[in-house]
Motif scaffolding. Structure first.
Motif, mmCIF file in Angstrom:
data_model
loop_
_atom_site.group_PDB
_atom_site.id
_atom_site.type_symbol
_atom_site.label_atom_id
_atom_site.label_comp_id
_atom_site.label_asym_id
_atom_site.label_seq_id
_atom_site.Cartn_x
_atom_site.Cartn_y
_atom_site.Cartn_z
ATOM 1 N N LEU A 123 52.041 35.359 37.342
ATOM 2 C CA LEU A 123 50.894 36.419 37.719
ATOM 3 C C LEU A 123 50.039 36.615 37.202
ATOM 4 N N ALA A 124 50.980 37.650 35.945
ATOM 5 C CA ALA A 124 49.804 38.587 35.267
ATOM 6 C C ALA A 124 48.942 37.305 33.695
ATOM 7 N N MET A 125 49.980 35.748 33.327
ATOM 8 C CA MET A 125 49.012 35.444 33.021
ATOM 9 C C MET A 125 47.703 34.599 33.785
ATOM 10 N N LEU A 126 47.881 34.524 35.631
ATOM 11 C CA LEU A 126 47.274 33.978 36.156
ATOM 12 C C LEU A 126 45.696 34.829 36.243
ATOM 13 N N ASP A 127 46.216 36.309 36.338
ATOM 14 C CA ASP A 127 45.382 37.227 35.936
ATOM 15 C C ASP A 127 44.132 37.322 34.709
ATOM 16 N N GLU A 128 44.812 37.192 33.718
ATOM 17 C CA GLU A 128 44.794 37.491 32.520
ATOM 18 C C GLU A 128 43.413 36.238 32.504
ATOM 19 N N GLU A 129 43.591 34.740 32.973
ATOM 20 C CA GLU A 129 42.671 34.082 33.026
ATOM 21 C C GLU A 129 42.138 34.228 34.085
ATOM 22 N N CYS A 130 42.502 34.934 34.669
ATOM 23 C CA CYS A 130 40.804 35.259 35.927
ATOM 24 C C CYS A 130 39.858 36.037 34.960
ATOM 25 N N LEU A 131 40.946 36.266 34.385
ATOM 26 C CA LEU A 131 39.620 38.186 34.066
ATOM 27 C C LEU A 131 38.683 37.515 32.457
ATOM 28 N N ARG A 132 39.544 36.711 31.652
ATOM 29 C CA ARG A 132 39.760 36.663 30.150
ATOM 30 C C ARG A 132 37.766 35.505 29.807
#
Length: 348
Positions: free
Chosen positions: A63-72
């Motif tokens: 989930l953290a990796m997914l959020d990071e992809e959505c925000l970068r």
């Protein structure tokens, strides 16, 4: 057959529920025996905390990796998300991907290149990454929420509180995954304050039909739901445990030495009580602060004896009350007879 973001977060919730089940029924119970000084042989079980950490870890979780992809900034696609997972989670024993550096999955034809697989507590589940990024964003544009908040209909206005101009937040709205993670954390915190009871439902077949029993399916569910370990702990452990004070207070009327009042430590009173009732020694154990009863039939016997004793005490109270009432009436009649006789003799 096709699992996407929705099934992923549902299975994440199932993992958290399984974790609290393990904590309360397997881990906590065995630790209680050790704390109380009860002789106990530890029973091994699979703790799915490692799977929960794979999904929800704040730095390396999916989930953290997914959020990071959505925000970068830059080009973000489902493929770049999978590449990031392959870099971070490749060595995790419960994560599988054809694109990862782990050679054991390179020739796994059952695992497409655009998918990843997680070995959950209930079995392996394959997820297609297509749509993960878009579904996780799930953003509601601020101008739309502001327009809905200005509606004259009270219900529509109440559904979009974030549109209130007085509460405008310039921060990026939370992703669907982070909102679900926070919701699950609140649920777990609430459950840990309760005393839950569990009912495990076993699906006998996949056809939803009566009178069909698929043995392989049932065995699969029993194995992955942790029921075997739970049964082992229950059979080797104790069915009932209670602190000495409430135990003595509930059953003290069953022994003449403890009824109506016991002068001394509660544990000593419980020992006297159980010796008086001649309960076999293998049926109970004394802990540091609690009495442990092995079989339910022993508890049922205590409850039956208590019920009968309460009936006997009720009969005794009723007998004494009736005797007092009759004696009071007799004394009153005797007094009246004396007064009447004295007045009669005076005027005779």
């Amino acid at each position: 057959q096709d699992n996407s973001f929705e099934q992923f977060i549902i299975n994440y919730c199932n993992e958290k529920l399984q974790q609290i089940f393990i904590e309360l029924t397997l881990k906590e119970e065995q630790e209680e025996y050790i704390r109380e000084g009860i002789e106990w042989t530890h029973i091994e079980y699979f703790n799915n905390a490692i799977i929960c950490d794979l999904i929800e870890n704040n730095q390396t979780g999916i989930l953290a990796m997914l959020d990071e992809e959505c925000l970068r900034p830059g080009t973000v696609t489902d493929e770049t998300f999978l590449e990031k997972l392959n870099q971070v989670c490749a060595t995790h024993q419960h994560f599988e991907s054809r694109m990862s550096k782990c050679s054991r999955f390179l020739n796994d034809t059952s695992l497409p290149h655009s998918c990843f697989r997680i070995q959950h507590y209930a079995g392996k589940v394959m997820y297609q990454v297509e749509g993960f990024v878009d579904k996780n964003n799930d953003l509601l544009y601020r101008d739309l929420s502001q327009a809905m908040w200005k509606a004259s209909h009270s219900l529509i206005k109440a559904l979009f509180p974030e549109g209130n101009p007085a509460k405008i937040n310039l921060k990026r709205p939370p992703t669907a995954g982070s909102q679900f993670k926070a919701s699950v954390a609140t649920l777990m915190k609430n459950l840990q304050t309760k005393n839950p009871n569990y009912i495990r439902c076993i699906k006998p077949n996949d056809k939803k039909a009566a009178h069909i029993f698929n043995e392989a399916l049932v065995c699969h569910q029993i194995r992955y739901l942790g029921l075997l370990e739970n049964v082992r702990v229950r059979r080797a452990g104790y069915a009932f445990r209670q602190a000495y004070e409430p135990c003595l207070e509930r059953y003290k009327m069953l022994c003449k030495q403890t009824w109506p009042h016991w002068r001394g430590p509660a544990r000593a009173g419980v020992e006297v009580l159980f010796n008086e009732l001649r309960i076999p020694e293998e049926e109970f154990s004394f802990g540091r602060s609690k009495i442990f009863i092995r079989n339910p039939r022993t508890l049922f016997k205590l409850e039956d004896l208590r019920k009968q004793r309460l009936e006997d005490l009720a009969t005794l109270i009723e007998k004494i009350y009736r005797g007092w009432k009759c004696r009071t009436r007799f004394l009153l009649m005797k007094k009246c007879q004396i007064v009447i006789a004295s007045w009669y003799r005076r005027y005779a």
